[in-house]
Design a protein around this motif. Structure first.
Motif, PDB file in Angstrom:
ATOM      1  N   LEU A 199     -13.654   2.554  13.129  1.00 27.12           N
ATOM      2  CA  LEU A 199     -14.194   1.207  12.649  1.00 27.12           C
ATOM      3  C   LEU A 199     -15.377   0.620  13.249  1.00 27.12           C
ATOM      4  N   PRO A 200     -15.022   0.525  14.382  1.00 22.79           N
ATOM      5  CA  PRO A 200     -16.416  -0.056  15.237  1.00 22.79           C
ATOM      6  C   PRO A 200     -17.547   0.357  14.974  1.00 22.79           C
ATOM      7  N   ARG A 201     -17.936   1.537  14.946  1.00 20.62           N
ATOM      8  CA  ARG A 201     -19.275   2.166  14.543  1.00 20.62           C
ATOM      9  C   ARG A 201     -19.754   1.859  13.264  1.00 20.62           C
ATOM     10  N   GLU A 202     -18.507   1.883  12.301  1.00 22.03           N
ATOM     11  CA  GLU A 202     -18.947   1.340  10.746  1.00 22.03           C
ATOM     12  C   GLU A 202     -19.574  -0.137  10.992  1.00 22.03           C
ATOM     13  N   LEU A 203     -18.858  -0.845  11.751  1.00 23.75           N
ATOM     14  CA  LEU A 203     -19.129  -2.265  11.627  1.00 23.75           C
ATOM     15  C   LEU A 203     -20.559  -2.229  12.170  1.00 23.75           C
ATOM     16  N   GLY A 204     -20.933  -1.575  13.359  1.00 28.40           N
ATOM     17  CA  GLY A 204     -21.973  -1.604  13.857  1.00 28.40           C
ATOM     18  C   GLY A 204     -23.106  -1.326  12.960  1.00 28.40           C
ATOM     19  N   GLU A 205     -22.895  -0.085  12.106  1.00 28.84           N
ATOM     20  CA  GLU A 205     -24.001   0.195  10.951  1.00 28.84           C
ATOM     21  C   GLU A 205     -24.069  -0.771   9.896  1.00 28.84           C
ATOM     22  N   GLN A 206     -23.237  -1.769   9.764  1.00 24.75           N
ATOM     23  CA  GLN A 206     -23.295  -2.723   9.020  1.00 24.75           C
ATOM     24  C   GLN A 206     -24.138  -3.834   9.340  1.00 24.75           C
ATOM     25  N   GLY A 207     -24.371  -3.882  10.675  1.00 24.78           N
ATOM     26  CA  GLY A 207     -24.974  -4.842  11.321  1.00 24.78           C
ATOM     27  C   GLY A 207     -23.935  -6.166  11.454  1.00 24.78           C
ATOM     28  N   LEU A 208     -22.850  -5.958  11.804  1.00 21.68           N
ATOM     29  CA  LEU A 208     -21.742  -6.831  12.068  1.00 21.68           C
ATOM     30  C   LEU A 208     -21.218  -7.158  13.660  1.00 21.68           C
ATOM     31  N   LEU A 209     -22.015  -6.656  14.434  1.00 17.51           N
ATOM     32  CA  LEU A 209     -21.538  -6.874  15.727  1.00 17.51           C
ATOM     33  C   LEU A 209     -23.009  -7.489  16.557  1.00 17.51           C
ATOM     34  N   GLY A 210     -22.631  -8.618  17.375  1.00 19.18           N
ATOM     35  CA  GLY A 210     -23.771  -9.281  17.859  1.00 19.18           C
ATOM     36  C   GLY A 210     -24.420  -9.953  16.882  1.00 19.18           C
ATOM     37  N   MET A 211     -23.827 -10.578  15.768  1.00 13.55           N
ATOM     38  CA  MET A 211     -24.527 -10.908  14.729  1.00 13.55           C
ATOM     39  C   MET A 211     -25.702 -11.884  15.047  1.00 13.55           C
ATOM     40  N   THR A 212     -25.602 -13.013  15.907  1.00 13.59           N
ATOM     41  CA  THR A 212     -26.562 -14.014  16.143  1.00 13.59           C
ATOM     42  C   THR A 212     -27.515 -13.747  16.989  1.00 13.59           C
ATOM     43  N   ILE A 213     -27.134 -12.601  17.942  1.00 13.35           N
ATOM     44  CA  ILE A 213     -28.245 -12.432  18.979  1.00 13.35           C
ATOM     45  C   ILE A 213     -29.462 -11.768  18.636  1.00 13.35           C
ATOM     46  N   THR A 214     -30.526 -11.789  19.013  1.00 12.73           N
ATOM     47  CA  THR A 214     -31.807 -11.533  18.636  1.00 12.73           C
ATOM     48  C   THR A 214     -32.205 -10.492  19.881  1.00 12.73           C
ATOM     49  N   GLY A 215     -32.628  -9.403  19.354  1.00  9.88           N
ATOM     50  CA  GLY A 215     -33.034  -8.408  20.417  1.00  9.88           C
ATOM     51  C   GLY A 215     -31.661  -7.467  20.643  1.00  9.88           C
ATOM     52  N   TYR A 216     -31.851  -6.438  21.422  1.00 13.19           N
ATOM     53  CA  TYR A 216     -30.643  -5.602  22.166  1.00 13.19           C
ATOM     54  C   TYR A 216     -30.184  -4.682  21.013  1.00 13.19           C
ATOM     55  N   GLY A 217     -30.796  -4.560  20.035  1.00 15.60           N
ATOM     56  CA  GLY A 217     -30.297  -3.747  18.833  1.00 15.60           C
ATOM     57  C   GLY A 217     -29.445  -4.784  18.059  1.00 15.60           C
ATOM     58  N   CYS A 218     -29.322  -6.016  18.316  1.00 15.54           N
ATOM     59  CA  CYS A 218     -28.567  -6.983  17.407  1.00 15.54           C
ATOM     60  C   CYS A 218     -29.475  -7.570  16.087  1.00 15.54           C
ATOM     61  N   PRO A 219     -28.813  -7.892  15.120  1.00 12.12           N
ATOM     62  CA  PRO A 219     -29.467  -8.417  14.087  1.00 12.12           C
ATOM     63  C   PRO A 219     -30.285  -9.734  13.910  1.00 12.12           C
ATOM     64  N   GLY A 220     -29.803 -10.541  14.755  1.00 12.42           N
ATOM     65  CA  GLY A 220     -30.286 -11.836  14.555  1.00 12.42           C
ATOM     66  C   GLY A 220     -30.025 -12.777  13.724  1.00 12.42           C
ATOM     67  N   LEU A 221     -28.953 -12.729  13.001  1.00 11.71           N
ATOM     68  CA  LEU A 221     -28.535 -13.625  11.653  1.00 11.71           C
ATOM     69  C   LEU A 221     -28.418 -14.960  12.295  1.00 11.71           C
ATOM     70  N   SER A 222     -28.304 -15.839  11.131  1.00 14.54           N
ATOM     71  CA  SER A 222     -28.196 -17.300  11.293  1.00 14.54           C
ATOM     72  C   SER A 222     -26.632 -17.447  11.736  1.00 14.54           C
ATOM     73  N   ALA A 223     -26.061 -18.709  11.919  1.00 15.29           N
ATOM     74  CA  ALA A 223     -24.753 -19.014  12.203  1.00 15.29           C
ATOM     75  C   ALA A 223     -23.969 -18.939  10.944  1.00 15.29           C
ATOM     76  N   VAL A 224     -24.580 -19.302   9.696  1.00 13.41           N
ATOM     77  CA  VAL A 224     -24.258 -19.377   8.559  1.00 13.41           C
ATOM     78  C   VAL A 224     -23.849 -18.065   7.882  1.00 13.41           C
ATOM     79  N   GLU A 225     -24.933 -17.161   8.203  1.00 11.30           N
ATOM     80  CA  GLU A 225     -24.733 -15.578   7.713  1.00 11.30           C
ATOM     81  C   GLU A 225     -23.552 -14.970   8.520  1.00 11.30           C
ATOM     82  N   LYS A 226     -23.284 -15.440   9.733  1.00  8.50           N
ATOM     83  CA  LYS A 226     -21.984 -14.855  10.550  1.00  8.50           C
ATOM     84  C   LYS A 226     -21.012 -15.203   9.789  1.00  8.50           C
ATOM     85  N   GLY A 227     -20.793 -16.510   9.593  1.00  6.18           N
ATOM     86  CA  GLY A 227     -19.660 -17.139   9.010  1.00  6.18           C
ATOM     87  C   GLY A 227     -19.297 -16.416   7.865  1.00  6.18           C
TER      88      GLY A 227
END
Length: 395
Positions: free
Chosen positions: A59-87
């Motif tokens: 599951l971790p790799r599948e969640l990574g493919e969905q952009g759901l890990l490190g959600m609000t981090i920008t850079g380092y392969g992370c999606p840079g989502l807003s806090a509301v989007e993470k919630g």
């Protein structure tokens, strides 16, 4: 979606106040995408995982493919989502199961957050890209067998011997520790409490899953022992000294929880609504009885109010105006109300509600752990009490 009608008034059962209108198109698209993933990947499998106390390692790799890990981090392969989007994502994940949302909380809000907030650039480059993909797993070691709500009394300590740090101590209820590649361990030093990046392959590091459990069965929590764990000087997180470091990470996790609990509540409500519309007793659907409708109405009230709390908290977080004590409001209220909703939903299912064919009792059991971790009801009550009165009452 089930619709209830009275006269000329028509309202979707899951969005009585049309709160979808408060979200952007992009936020709703993210919600629908994560919900589709949960419906396809988690809900068909969660009963078997829960009964077997199994966490799906794929599951971790599948969640990574969905952009759901490190959600609000920008850079380092992370999606840079807003806090509301993470919630929103946390809410949809917990509609599947609290234990699987907990994985994201530990990986994203605790481990990756600590590295991103307080790590060196080399540490960030070493760990964050792989963690964002779900290829590397992290855990967060703060709680101890004798220091839960009072982390300042931790026993785990680190001392410098020549050019090495040597860690000794124990941690308890540490999510993912037995499958983690790196552990963020908080320990006392002569300078104060510091965070250390501990590769779990390091001699002296041992993680043992806690079993059996009555809650969070599709998740992993562990005891950790640290026996003369030797680390290089650059293992320490350079960006923080003191409890403000781990507590700021806990705030990130608490924020995700105040959204996540609403997912469990909503899923339980929808299970009860569907069941009572279909189940007939005394010649009509039990949804047609007054006591059933009273229960459904109470659920809708608290879910919709809880979503307003979560959304406003998220908007403040995105605006940079959110205070830690305000997160306690949402964590305390939304988890407490979610448990009540899940329990009430179970009663509406009768005897069938104690089987894994229906989700409410599983959600209620999981939420007992959610209610305890990242600050108990009592701790968040005292945090709010201090904010209201300016008098600390922790001792």
């Amino acid at each position: 979606m089930t619709t209830q009608m009275t006269g000329e008034f028509t309202a979707p059962a899951a969005d009585y106040l049309s709160l979808d209108s408060l979200f952007s198109v992009e936020e709703l698209e993210l919600r629908d995408r994560v919900r589709k993933f949960v419906d396809a990947r988690i809900k068909p499998n969660i009963n078997a995982w829960y009964e077997a106390a199994h966490f799906p390692r794929e599951l971790p790799r599948e969640l990574g493919e969905q952009g759901l890990l490190g959600m609000t981090i920008t850079g380092y392969g992370c999606p840079g989502l807003s806090a509301v989007e993470k919630g929103i994502a946390m809410m949809e994940l917990e509609a599947g199961d609290s234990g699987l949302r907990t994985f994201v909380s530990v990986q994203d809000s605790l481990a990756m957050s600590a590295i991103h907030k307080f790590g060196s650039e080399a540490q960030k480059q070493r760990w964050l890209p792989g963690m964002a993909k779900g290829e590397l797993i992290g855990c967060f070691g703060l709680t101890e067998p004798t220091a839960g709500s009072d982390p300042s009394n931790m026993i785990t300590h680190a001392r410098l011997e020549g050019d090495e740090w040597v860690l000794n101590g124990a941690k308890r209820w540490i999510g993912l520790a037995s499958i983690a590649d790196v552990a963020i361990i908080w320990a006392k030093t002569d300078e104060g409490i510091r965070g250390f990046l501990v590769p779990t392959s390091t001699p002296g590091f041992t993680a043992t899953p806690i079993q059996p459990k009555l809650s969070m069965r599709a998740s992993i929590q562990c005891d950790i022992t640290l026996d003369d764990v030797r680390l290089a000087p650059d293992a320490v997180l350079p960006g923080v000294t003191g409890l403000k470091g781990p507590l700021s990470c806990l705030d990130e996790a608490r924020y995700g929880i105040l959204w996540g609990a609403l997912g469990a509540a909503r899923d339980s409500y929808e299970a009860a609504l569907t069941y009572t519309l279909q189940r007939e007793q005394f010649g009509r659907p039990i949804a047609g009885f007054q006591l059933t409708q009273e229960k459904l109405v109470a659920m809708v009230l608290e879910i919709q109010k809880g979503l307003l709390v979560a959304l406003h908290t998220g908007r403040m977080k995105d605006a940079g105006t959110l205070r830690p004590a305000q997160i306690s409001f949402g964590k305390l209220n939304n988890v407490r109300e979610a448990i009540a909703i899940c329990r009430e939903a179970r009663t509406m299912l009768g005897g069938n509600g104690i089987t894994l064919d229906y989700s409410p009792l599983r959600h209620a059991s999981n939420l007992e752990a959610v209610r305890t971790y990242e600050g108990t009801d009592e701790v968040h009550t005292l945090i709010m009490g201090r904010a209201i009165t300016d008098i600390p009452a922790f001792t």
